[in-house]
Design an enzyme around this catalytic site. Structure first.
Site, PDB file in Angstrom:
ATOM      1  N   HIS A 231      54.594 -13.220   0.195  1.00 39.01           N
ATOM      2  CA  HIS A 231      52.882 -12.689  -0.026  1.00 39.01           C
ATOM      3  C   HIS A 231      51.980 -13.822  -1.183  1.00 39.01           C
ATOM      4  O   HIS A 231      51.364 -13.777  -1.227  1.00 39.01           O
ATOM      5  CB  HIS A 231      52.717 -11.647  -0.277  1.00 39.01           C
ATOM      6  CG  HIS A 231      53.199 -10.403   0.594  1.00 39.01           C
ATOM      7  ND1 HIS A 231      53.805  -9.128   0.010  1.00 39.01           N
ATOM      8  CD2 HIS A 231      53.718 -10.613   1.929  1.00 39.01           C
ATOM      9  CE1 HIS A 231      54.272  -8.281   0.899  1.00 39.01           C
ATOM     10  NE2 HIS A 231      54.047  -8.776   2.031  1.00 39.01           N
ATOM     11  N   GLU A 261      54.338 -14.450  12.249  1.00 41.42           N
ATOM     12  CA  GLU A 261      55.160 -15.061  10.440  1.00 41.42           C
ATOM     13  C   GLU A 261      56.250 -15.565  11.367  1.00 41.42           C
ATOM     14  O   GLU A 261      56.783 -15.188  12.279  1.00 41.42           O
ATOM     15  CB  GLU A 261      56.118 -13.760  10.049  1.00 41.42           C
ATOM     16  CG  GLU A 261      54.821 -12.922   9.018  1.00 41.42           C
ATOM     17  CD  GLU A 261      55.228 -12.015   8.100  1.00 41.42           C
ATOM     18  OE1 GLU A 261      56.452 -12.176   7.263  1.00 41.42           O
ATOM     19  OE2 GLU A 261      54.663 -11.076   7.845  1.00 41.42           O
ATOM     20  N   GLU A 357      61.764  -8.454  10.823  1.00 45.22           N
ATOM     21  CA  GLU A 357      61.677  -9.767  10.001  1.00 45.22           C
ATOM     22  C   GLU A 357      62.496 -10.454   8.437  1.00 45.22           C
ATOM     23  O   GLU A 357      62.221 -10.463   7.301  1.00 45.22           O
ATOM     24  CB  GLU A 357      59.821  -9.708   9.137  1.00 45.22           C
ATOM     25  CG  GLU A 357      59.994  -7.890   8.649  1.00 45.22           C
ATOM     26  CD  GLU A 357      58.227  -8.136   7.212  1.00 45.22           C
ATOM     27  OE1 GLU A 357      58.162  -9.031   6.667  1.00 45.22           O
ATOM     28  OE2 GLU A 357      57.583  -6.866   7.851  1.00 45.22           O
TER      29      GLU A 357
END
Length: 401
Positions: A231, A261, A357
């Site tokens: 982040h 992503e 992820e």
């Protein structure tokens, strides 16, 4: 001396909702079953995610309280006068506007729906200590019952309409990804690349949903050392040949978040980095194969942990391996009961949506330094899963610029 109202109804214009009225009726019916089972007379939602889920209205607090009150017969959003009739146009059900002439008019408006001395449901994970005190003072509830967990589990099972919106969001994320990949080259700043992806996604959302509100779509595009955290905000760092990159696109459509992503490299990738990248891609593919009906979140996590440990990479794992999707944003919401972590025992069911992820962060100074992350969104189906992310991953596709 004139008397000014503490709250009133201001309804003008046409209602425009993300979903058909039947969708909201189904959600409210599910909530009312929860209420009936616990003897709750009224639920007061204060979070952005639950208000949006049950009414369609996504508020902008700016220091003011907002709410949704649901009884067995009524569903009423409570909004501040600064927004005029916009909350009514964007909500399913009734709307009451409270004024700021007198402190705590919000709770007086809530009380006009609930009345006094009732069994009240609330969100313990969202209501502040101050607002909790005000709720008790103005409503005199006979009993308070936390409904945060049960409403979260209701949100975890997506309707066909939600799946359609999430599928469209994943396609928009791909559009942003391709725009970003086209903008990557040595000498360009992170911020310039990020803006290209954000602009492409906002235009695509406007094309697909001409009646929507447009806000909160964003990109995190990271390079070099800035890839170490998932982040990390965008900076003005200039890209150099050989840099590791992290592409992250996040379209927001009517409160629904989707994401793409990917790991990339500028121009070339060294052998040490390629080895770690390929290992993370392998973990990603293995993890996606595990996301099927009946799988337990903690058990999926344990299997991927073992996969990475066998390659002497588990110590570089950064966080859990995936999470639910739906009414979600970096500002609000999270279905924490559906995350791929050691402490989550949720069993995957058809209709759930979850990401895979995996991320490995290699510290600066070591071969292959940087953060490696791939991210796909998967629908759990009756006999497996459906990957709705289309942008390719891995060294064969993402050494660019």
């Amino acid at each position: 001396m004139s008397t000014r109202s503490q709250h009133y109804r201001f309804h003008q214009g046409d209602e425009v909702l993300p979903f058909a009225p039947a969708e909201y009726e189904a959600r409210l019916s599910g909530l009312r079953r929860i209420m009936a089972a616990s003897g709750i007379n009224a639920v007061i939602f204060t979070s952005m995610h639950n208000i949006a889920y049950y009414s369609g209205f996504l508020y902008c607090a700016f220091g003011r309280p907002y709410g949704l009150v649901v009884t067995q017969t009524d569903s009423v959003t409570i909004s501040a006068g600064i927004d005029a009739a916009q909350p009514w146009r964007r909500c399913y059900g009734d709307n009451i506007t409270y004024t700021d002439w007198e402190r705590n008019n919000f709770w007086r408006a809530v009380r006009s729906v609930t009345s006094l001395g009732k069994v009240i449901g609330y969100e313990a994970d969202h209501l502040t200590v101050g607002q909790s005190t005000a709720m008790r003072h103005y409503l005199h509830p006979s009993t308070l019952i936390d409904v945060a967990a049960e409403t979260m589990f209701q949100r975890m099972n997506k309707s066909p309409a939600e799946l359609d919106l999430i599928r469209a969001g994943a396609a928009v994320a791909d559009v942003g990804g391709y725009a970003i990949r086209d903008a990557i080259k040595p000498g360009v700043r992170e911020i310039d690349v990020a803006m290209s992806g954000r602009d492409a996604m906002e235009l695509e959302i406007a094309k697909r949903y001409p009646d929507a509100e447009y806000r909160d779509t964003w990109v995190w595009f990271q390079s070099g050392i800035n890839t170490d955290g998932a982040h990390n905000p965008v900076t003005s760092r200039v890209l150099e040949r050989g840099d590791i990159l992290s592409l992250n696109t996040f379209p927001m459509i009517s409160g629904y978040y989707t994401a793409l992503e990917r790991t990339l490299f500028v121009g070339e990738v060294d052998d040490a980095s390629r080895k770690i990248w390929e290992a993370n891609v392998a973990a990603h593919e293995y993890g996606m194969s595990l996301l099927v009906p009946g799988a337990v979140c903690s058990e999926v996590t344990a299997k991927i942990n073992t996969f990475l440990e066998e390659r002497d990479l588990l110590q570089y794992r950064t966080f859990g391996y995936g999470h639910s999707f739906g009414v979600l944003s970096h500002y609000y919401g999270r279905e924490a009961g559906l995350e791929l972590r050691e402490d989550v025992e949720t069993v995957l069911e058809p209709g759930m949506v979850i990401s895979m992820e995996p991320m490995l962060t290699i510290p600066e100074g070591q071969p292959g330094a940087g953060g490696y992350r791939e991210h796909d969104i998967l629908f759990i189906t009756e006999d497996g899963n459906e990957d709705v992310t289309g942008f390719p991953y891995g060294p064969a596709h993402n050494v660019v610029g």
